[in-house]
Each structure stands twice: as C-alpha cells, then as structure tokens.
Design an enzyme around this catalytic site. Structure first.
Site, short mmCIF file in Angstrom:
data_model
loop_
_atom_site.label_atom_id
_atom_site.label_comp_id
_atom_site.label_asym_id
_atom_site.label_seq_id
_atom_site.Cartn_x
_atom_site.Cartn_y
_atom_site.Cartn_z
N PHE A 96 0.84 -1.19 0.00
CA PHE A 96 0.00 0.00 0.00
C PHE A 96 0.88 1.24 0.00
O PHE A 96 1.85 1.32 0.75
CB PHE A 96 -0.89 -0.03 1.25
CG PHE A 96 -1.77 1.17 1.43
CD1 PHE A 96 -2.72 1.50 0.47
CD2 PHE A 96 -1.65 1.97 2.55
CE1 PHE A 96 -3.54 2.60 0.63
CE2 PHE A 96 -2.47 3.09 2.73
CZ PHE A 96 -3.42 3.40 1.76
N SER A 148 4.59 -6.25 2.72
CA SER A 148 3.29 -5.90 3.31
C SER A 148 2.14 -6.49 2.50
O SER A 148 2.03 -7.70 2.38
CB SER A 148 3.20 -4.38 3.47
OG SER A 148 2.10 -4.06 4.26
N LEU A 149 1.30 -5.66 1.86
CA LEU A 149 0.25 -6.20 0.98
C LEU A 149 0.86 -7.02 -0.15
O LEU A 149 0.29 -8.03 -0.58
CB LEU A 149 -0.55 -5.07 0.32
CG LEU A 149 -1.78 -4.49 0.99
CD1 LEU A 149 -2.51 -3.59 0.01
CD2 LEU A 149 -2.70 -5.58 1.49
N ASP A 191 7.28 -8.45 6.38
CA ASP A 191 6.20 -8.03 7.27
C ASP A 191 4.84 -8.07 6.55
O ASP A 191 4.18 -7.03 6.38
CB ASP A 191 6.47 -6.65 7.87
CG ASP A 191 5.88 -6.54 9.28
OD1 ASP A 191 5.75 -7.57 9.95
OD2 ASP A 191 5.54 -5.42 9.70
N HIS A 251 7.45 -1.51 10.87
CA HIS A 251 7.05 -2.16 9.63
C HIS A 251 8.19 -2.11 8.59
O HIS A 251 8.52 -3.10 7.95
CB HIS A 251 5.82 -1.42 9.10
CG HIS A 251 5.02 -2.17 8.07
ND1 HIS A 251 4.73 -3.51 8.15
CD2 HIS A 251 4.41 -1.74 6.92
CE1 HIS A 251 3.99 -3.87 7.09
NE2 HIS A 251 3.80 -2.81 6.34
#
Ligand code: NAG
Ligand code: NAG
Ligand code: NAG
Ligand code: NAG
Length: 461
Positions: free
Chosen positions: A94, A170-171, A194, A263
């Site tokens: 994102f 992430s995403l 992550d 993150h």
C-alpha cells in the site's frame, strides 16, 4: 502529461493520417522499450484504479529499468533478461501517498550487485494508493497480471518456475501468495516482508500468503502488533526481536517515520542481509520470552539441521529437503544497519539455592558497546540464565559486570546487613549444541547487593 496531450491530439486528426500515426506510435513503443523507465507517482484523483508497469533491471545495467510489455513478446525477447540467471520479482505494498517506494532503488541495487539475478520491479503505485480497501480489491487482478508475466517469461525464455523468487512487502506479500497460488505452488521461493495484517489475519490460506504458495516460503515479521500479521505464514517465520517492537524505533522525532518504523525494519533488515556478510541467524522456540529466557539454544527442535538465516541461502540455510511449515524462529538485532547481533547465553549458578527469588544484572562491555540483561533465579533453584544479542561476539567482550539487585522493601531498607550470594558465571555463544555452557569464569564470584563486580572475560575466538 505532455505525452498524454499529444496522444489526445492525435486522436482528433483526420483518419487519413491515422495509419501513419499508429505506425509512428508503434515505433514510439519500441523506442521506449530501449530506454529507462521509472516508477510513476499516482495523483490522488486517479490513483485507485489498477495500472501496472513491469520494470526489468539486469546486472549489465543496474540503474536502468526497462519496461516489459506482456502483450509484446518482442519486449521480452529483445530485453537484456538473462535466462541463465534466477529472477527476482519485487512487489511493493500500500502506498499511502501514491509515491515511489523510497527503498526500492536500494533493494534493486542490493539484489543485482552479486550479478546473479534479473530483477523485475512491479510498479502498481496506481492502484495501491488512496484507500487501503481499494488497494486490497486490486490485489487479485494484480496477481493475475504478474502470473501472466511469469508464464510469458517461461514460454519465451525457457526459464523454470523454480528459478523465480517473489519478494513481497506488506500487501505485496499476500499478492505474492496469490501469484504462487495461481502457479500451483511451483515457484522457487517467496519472501514476505512483514506481510500485512489488516484483512488478512483471519483470511483463509488461499487468500493470504501460506506455505503452499511456493517451494519455500519465508516471512520476516517486525510489526506484528501493528501493520504486520502475527500468525506464521511460511515454512520459516522470522520474528525479529519478538516480531513487534524494533530497537531504535521509539525515539524518532518524525511522526510518520515513527508510525512505520517497525514495519519498515523488515525491508531494511532484508536489504542489509543482501549487502552484508554478517549473520542474521534465528532460533526456533515456543515464544520470544522463552527464547530470551534461554530455553532455546539450538535448532534441533524442530530438527532443521542448521539454524535459519535471513538472506538468500537456499531454504534459509536449514538444509532440509522435506520442509516443516509454520516454524516460528526468533532473533535479536541491533538498532542500526547491519543489524546483526551475536546471540549469547549468560548464566549465573548459585553455590547454594536461596529461600527468595534472586535477580542479577549482567552487563557485557566490548570496545564500543554495552549490553545488559537481568537474569532471575527462582526461589529454591540454583540457575539463572538469559540470552543477549550483542554487537560483538563473546570473544570480543572485554569485561563482564555482575550486580545482585536489592529488594526495595521497607524491611530491607532498615536492615543493616546487605545480602550476598556466591556463584559461578558462565557464557556460551549460540547455537549451542550441548546442554552445558562451554566457558565459565574459573573462580566463584561473591556478589554483594547493589555493588557491581567487574571481571575480565578472556574467551578465545
Ligand atoms: C532489439 O534491441 C536492439 C538494441 O538493444 C535494437 O537495436 C533492435 O532494434 C531491437 N529489435 C527490435 C525488433 O525491437
Ligand atoms: C548471463 O549470465 C551468465 C552467468 O552470470 C553470464 O555468464 C552471461 O555472460 C550472461 N549473458 C549475458 C548475455 O549477459
Ligand atoms: C515457555 O516455557 C515454559 C516452561 O518451559 C512453558 O511452560 C511455556 O508453555 C512456554 N511458553 C510458550 C508460549 O509456549
Ligand atoms: C569503535 O569505535 C571507533 C570510533 O568510534 C571505530 O573506529 C572502531 O572501528 C569501533 N570498533 C569496533 C570494534 O566497532
């Protein structure tokens, strides 16, 4: 902008010239494909619909991203893609502000430097911004397009699925999982940095990254109480510093950096693992607390042959052909690059057990760094132990300091005699493949309440 305008102008020209123009445009594209292309920045109003660019980087020209068009085989056939090398596909997550990821150039450079890979950076900045849920909605389509790219590379360049390594942030980690799912788990490797939590913690395995998505799936968790998922999603799941709070992330002045510091650490640690030779080794254990308490000193349970390391070693270096799944491994790091910490077991063994709990603060000093650990010896037992992650190995530690911590009770306050304990200090570097520490101070130490005792530590390297 100017190009868009030119195109629009062309559209309203009389049909007679259209043919000429379309030829010119085709030429434009071929021309474009030989030039460097960068990530795009999404404007807030146009940002939510998906638009994808695949940018190929090769060791020959590491600073130049060449646009690959899946629908024009020539752009793959005529590219500098080297079929004898492995292929890394980088997928960001994102993008709150619709900007190019600040770390992407560094990651590409680090992946290319050994000269052993093609790197394809997936730019989906358009479609990953504005609102988190619209980015999530775009994931399936994005994963399909990446799968098409991979199928084209296999068909046109004769590479194997096994030679492909997806690195998703992430995403992007869950996008990698979907791509792996579409390719029936045959891809060589997926690294999730992550992996995102929100909307995925309770998702089914098909909807998120899971060990079925590639021959080897690993995840590096650094913000499991924030943006990152807290459940294991791979064969090996690294929970760095317990996976939640990272050293050096609590003192930042900039509120945005503060928010994403934990993150982001997964990315910084991964880049560091590519750039540095120091070891980012981790240990399987039932919890981080149990790891720091010294309950897990080797990698025999579950049996991994050797301890896994963050980086590019096959299977993280665990050397198993039949991989276990969902193995949680723990490690400590320092607060700055290269992040590597040397894990050591520290022990204090009382000569006589006491009828009260005992706390001892142990501090190791090497040339530039100091690390402190409090070990507890429960009432009635001999042994207190704990793990430290220090900047230097034990053999570079010059001095160890031990302090018996006093109890803060009124009774103690009025008592004239200070408590004293006698015991032995021992230490060992991890992994430790035997039940006893390998090195102890030769004499017993007498510790008096709140009076530190310093001792040389002359372990050979
Ligand atoms: C292939 O690339 C070379 C240079 O890299 C260029 O000269 C040539 O025109 C390209 N061929 C086609 C068909 O695009
Ligand atoms: C492809 O990579 C191999 C292995 O590094 C190298 O020997 C070869 O020269 C490369 N081919 C091209 C066209 O760069
Ligand atoms: C930690 O270790 C203790 C004692 O060995 C054990 O009882 C406990 O269940 C472990 N913690 C977790 C989370 O498994
Ligand atoms: C300790 O710090 C000094 C200067 O700050 C540096 O030159 C030296 O390399 C450091 N030593 C170690 C072992 O990190």
């Amino acid at each position: 902008m100017a190009k868009e305008e030119r195109r629009r102008n062309r559209m309203i020209l009389i049909p007679g010239i259209l043919l000429l123009l379309s030829l010119a445009r085709a030429e434009d594209k071929v021309h474009l494909s030989n030039h460097c292309t960068d990530f795009r920045t999404a404007e807030l109003l146009h940002g939510s619909s998906l638009s994808v660019q695949f940018l190929l980087f090769t060791p020959q020209d590491p600073n130049c991203g060449v646009l690959i068009n899946v629908h024009e085989p020539i752009s793959i056939q005529n590219s500098s893609f080297n079929s004898t090398l492995g292929t890394k596909i980088l997928i960001h997550g994102f993008r709150a502000l619709g900007t190019k990821p600040s770390w992407i150039d560094g990651m590409i450079g680090a992946l290319l430097r050994p000269g052993e890979a093609n790197v394809i950076a997936v730019d989906w900045v358009y479609g990953s911004t504005v609102q988190y849920h619209s980015a999530v909605e775009n994931m399936m389509e994005l994963a399909l397009r990446i799968s098409v790219l991979i199928r084209r590379l296999i068909a046109l360049r004769g590479i194997s699925e096994k030679s492909i390594h997806l690195i998703g942030i992430s995403l992007g980690a869950h996008v990698s999982g979907l791509v792996g799912y579409f390719l029936e788990g045959k891809l060589g490797r997926i690294t999730g940095l992550d992996p995102a939590a929100y909307k995925f913690t309770k998702a089914s395995a098909e909807e998120r990254l899971d060990p079925g998505d590639a021959l080897f799936v690993e995840a590096i968790h650094t913000d499991a109480d924030g943006f990152g998922i807290r459940i294991p999603v791979g064969h090996i799941d690294y929970f760095v510093n317990g996976g939640k709070d990272q050293p050096g992330c609590s003192v930042l002045r900039n509120p945005y950096n503060y928010l994403i510091c934990d993150h982001m650490r997964s990315i910084n640690i991964y880049i560091s693992s590519l750039e540095n030779s120091c070891s980012l080794m981790a240990f399987p254990c039932s919890s981080y607390q149990n790891f720091t308490d010294g309950d897990c000193l080797d990698c025999f349970d579950p049996f991994l042959l050797s301890c896994p390391q963050i980086g590019l070693l096959d299977h993280g270096g665990i050397g198993m052909t039949k991989l276990p799944t969902g193995v949680q491994v723990f490690m400590m790091t320092t607060s700055e690059a290269p992040y590597c910490a040397y894990h050591s077991l520290l022990e204090f063994k009382l000569q006589e057990p006491r009828n009260t709990d005992t706390s001892i603060e142990i501090t190791v000093h090497s040339r530039n760094f100091t690390t402190t650990k409090k070990v507890e010896i429960p009432k009635g037992s001999h042994l207190g132990k704990g793990i430290i992650g220090h900047h230097a190995p034990l053999c570079q530690v010059d001095i160890v300091g031990l302090k018996l911590l006093g109890k803060k009770s009124m009774q103690r306050f009025w008592s004239r005699t200070k408590a004293q304990v006698t015991g032995k200090f021992c230490a060992a570097a991890l992994p430790l493949y035997s039940s006893e520490p390998t090195w102890c101070l030769s004499q017993n130490l007498i510790l008096t309440e709140n009076q530190p005792v310093l001792h040389d530590l002359a372990m050979a390297c």
